[in-house]
Scaffold this motif. Sequence first.
Motif, PDB file in Angstrom:
ATOM      1  N   SER A 307      -5.094  28.453  26.403  1.00 39.17           N
ATOM      2  CA  SER A 307      -6.379  28.672  27.684  1.00 39.17           C
ATOM      3  C   SER A 307      -7.590  29.133  27.116  1.00 39.17           C
ATOM      4  O   SER A 307      -7.483  29.849  26.187  1.00 39.17           O
ATOM      5  N   VAL A 308      -9.248  28.996  27.235  1.00 39.28           N
ATOM      6  CA  VAL A 308     -10.189  29.577  27.307  1.00 39.28           C
ATOM      7  C   VAL A 308     -10.812  29.025  28.859  1.00 39.28           C
ATOM      8  O   VAL A 308     -10.884  28.280  29.895  1.00 39.28           O
ATOM      9  N   VAL A 309     -11.357  30.287  28.527  1.00 35.36           N
ATOM     10  CA  VAL A 309     -11.674  31.229  29.827  1.00 35.36           C
ATOM     11  C   VAL A 309     -13.228  32.457  29.979  1.00 35.36           C
ATOM     12  O   VAL A 309     -13.226  32.197  28.409  1.00 35.36           O
ATOM     13  N   TRP A 310     -13.936  32.463  30.654  1.00 35.16           N
ATOM     14  CA  TRP A 310     -15.395  32.930  30.372  1.00 35.16           C
ATOM     15  C   TRP A 310     -15.185  33.802  31.755  1.00 35.16           C
ATOM     16  O   TRP A 310     -14.540  34.262  32.562  1.00 35.16           O
ATOM     17  N   TYR A 311     -15.638  35.266  31.103  1.00 35.77           N
ATOM     18  CA  TYR A 311     -15.450  36.690  32.313  1.00 35.77           C
ATOM     19  C   TYR A 311     -16.889  37.070  32.438  1.00 35.77           C
ATOM     20  O   TYR A 311     -17.533  36.956  31.672  1.00 35.77           O
ATOM     21  N   GLU A 312     -17.098  36.402  33.888  1.00 34.85           N
ATOM     22  CA  GLU A 312     -18.785  36.834  34.777  1.00 34.85           C
ATOM     23  C   GLU A 312     -18.643  38.215  34.666  1.00 34.85           C
ATOM     24  O   GLU A 312     -17.954  39.106  35.660  1.00 34.85           O
ATOM     25  N   ASN A 313     -19.671  38.932  34.083  1.00 31.24           N
ATOM     26  CA  ASN A 313     -20.202  40.185  34.131  1.00 31.24           C
ATOM     27  C   ASN A 313     -20.228  40.571  35.559  1.00 31.24           C
ATOM     28  O   ASN A 313     -21.537  40.199  35.653  1.00 31.24           O
TER      29      ASN A 313
END
Length: 468
Positions: A307-313
Motif C-alpha cells: 500500500s501507498v497511503v497519505w495521512y491528512e493532518n
Amino acid sequence: MKTFFTVVLLITLSGILYPIFGQWLMHTIDSYLNGAAIVDVADIDGDGDLDIVATGYKADIVVWYENDQLNWNEYTIGTLDITVGVDIADIDGNDTPDVVAAGMGADRVVWYKNEGGTPVNWTEYTIDANLDGAAIVYVADIDGDDTLDVVATGLDADDVVWYENSGGTPVTWTKNTIDANLDGAQELEIVDLDGDMDLDIVAAGSNANVVVWYENPTWTKDTIDANLDRAWEIRAADIDGDDTLDLVATGRNADDVVWYKNSGGIPIIWTKFTIDANLNGAVVVDIADIDLDSDLDVFATGFDADSVVWYENVGGTPINWIRHTIYANLDGAAQIFAIDIDDDTDPDAVVTGQNANKVVWYENPFIIIDGIELIPGISPTGYVLSQNYPNPFNPATTLEFSIPKAEFVTLKIFNLLGQEVTTLVSEKLKSGKYQYTWNAESLANGVYLYSLTTSSGFSQSKKLVLLK
C-alpha cells in the motif's frame, strides 16, 4: 472504478480558493528494475526538469531516468552488488549533480562523478570499500567547511559513519565513526535538531528497535524511542508548527507510523504520538503539504500491505490524522519520495515497488485555483479554446479551455479596439480542462474578445456577445 471528488471552500481576504482533489493517477517509469529499492530526484542533465535516480538491489545496478516531458529514458550509472542507498549531490563542487550509492553486498560506498555529455557519462570512485552491509547514504556538509561530506550506515557492521570530504582530484575521504554499536543500523536523517546551527544525525536501529540522535560535533547519543519494533525510517519537519523540528518514523514489525513532538530542552524532550498503528509492514515516510492547506501531511508505504497511503493532518491537540489510500496493489511498496515531478506546484509521490520491480509516480490530484474550476477526469492531448456558452449572454457566461501540460496561462477579455477589459486568469495551471464563469454585469452591451495565451506560445481568441 467510481471516483469521488470533494470540493472544500476556504474563505480568505483575497477571495475564494478551491482545493480540488480526486484520484491519484499512477504513471509507470520502469516495470523491470529488479528489486527496485531507493530513489532520489534532481535535474541530472541540466535541462530544467527533474530526473530520477534509482537502485535495484537484485539487479546490482544504479540507474537514472531522463525526464523527457514526463516520458522516461533509462540509462545505467554503474553496477554495485546489492545496491540499496542512493543520494544526489554536487560532490566535487563543479555545479553538476553527482550520485553517491551504497552496495550492501559489496560492502562499499561509492560516488559517481557526472562527466556531462548526452547521455551523461559517469566515472566511479570509491569512498569506502569496507563498510559491512553498507545500506543508506546521505550527503551534507557535516563539518561546516563548505564541502559536502557523506554519512552512511553499515547494517551488518552496526555502524553509523561519516566521510570527511578533503577535496583533491579525485576527492579524498577520511572515515569517522559516529556509532559502532547501533544494532541493525538502518535509516538516517541529517538535520539541525537542536537549533545550534550545525547538522546532527538521527538514525534507526532496526535490530535494536530504537530511534536515536547524535549531537554534532561530539556525537553524544540520545535515545528518542527505545521501543519501536524494527525501527525503519525517520524524517524531520515541523509537524505542529511550533518552530521546532519534529520527527516522523516507521516501525516495520510494529506496523506503526508515529511522530515525535520536539518540546525542546537539554536534552530534547520527545513525546510520541501514533499516526497509524495498522499499516502492515510500515517502512518509508515522507512529509509534505499534500492537500495544499498549509499544514504538513505524511506519505507512507506499507511493504507487506502493498500500500501507498497519505495521512491528512486535520489539526487538533494532539494532531488528528485521516488515512487516505493512494494505491493498494503495489507489490512490496518501499521507497516514497515527495516531489513536484510535473512542475504544477503540488507534491507528487515517486515510489518503488520492490517485489513488483517497479518505479512509478503518483500524480497529486489537488490543485488550488482562484476563480477557475478544474474539470476532473480529463487528460487533454492538445490546446483547445472552446466557444463560450451561452452566447449571447446576460450577464454571465462560461469560458472553457484545455491545456495538455502544466504551464503558465493567461485568460483575458478585450474590447474590439484591442483594449484590455479584465484579466480572468494569470497563473500556472496543471494539465487539464478548465472552466471559468465570467459575470459581465458591470459592462455595456457589445461584442468582446476572450483570449487564451500560454507560456509555451499557444494563443487564440474568440468573440462573445453581451446582450442585456
